[in-house]
Design a protein around this motif. Sequence first.
Motif: not given
Length: 219
Positions: A141-151
């Motif tokens: 997904y590096r060219h798409m929306n950013e993947h984020s990680y939440l806690e």
Amino acid sequence: MSGETMLELEYLLRVLIAAVCGCLIGYERNNRNKEAGIRTHMIVAFGSALIMVISKYAFFDMPGQADVSRIAAQVVSGIGFLGAGIIFVRNETVNGLTTAAGVWATAGIGMCIGSGMYVLGIAATIGMLLIQIISHTRLFYRHMNEHSYLELEVDQVDSISKLNTLFETNKIPIYSMSVDKQKDQSIHIKLEIEYPKTRDKKDLLTLLSQQSFILKCQY
């Protein structure tokens, strides 16, 4: 043991191998909290392999009197109804397409093993798992929306459905969720989400901190 019994044991082995392959695919889907998990994929692979065996071998006493391929063909069309039940639309967002496609492909794997093509069926299972795993990596997904990680920490189990609704309302896809109940009865949640690069991450934290059921949130 008669030759006929040996053949039926081999057919049973095919069905069981198909179920194991379905279990592996379902395990990956279950870990991502998808609509169809281990049982669904196991049953789909098991059933399609069984129907394939019946289609190939159950009509030897009726040579030329029946089009046996029609039985196996019904798996392909019939699995579409199951896939349609997995796909749903909420808040103008379509969910479940990948899971439905995975169930359809799992049926193909079951038919493949049911017909005796073990190597192809097992290789297809590995391929399915690789597709599902790689497609959820940051590299993909590096060219798409950013993947984020939440806690997050929420106050009770019912808050999970509220959290899902909150993200759906704001059109923020959740790709994976792990839930862990703490000793103080609070719920610790780890989320993998797709967040638009055009939006500030701080806005999401502000939104989450405004929810009364969320005790803590951080990237």
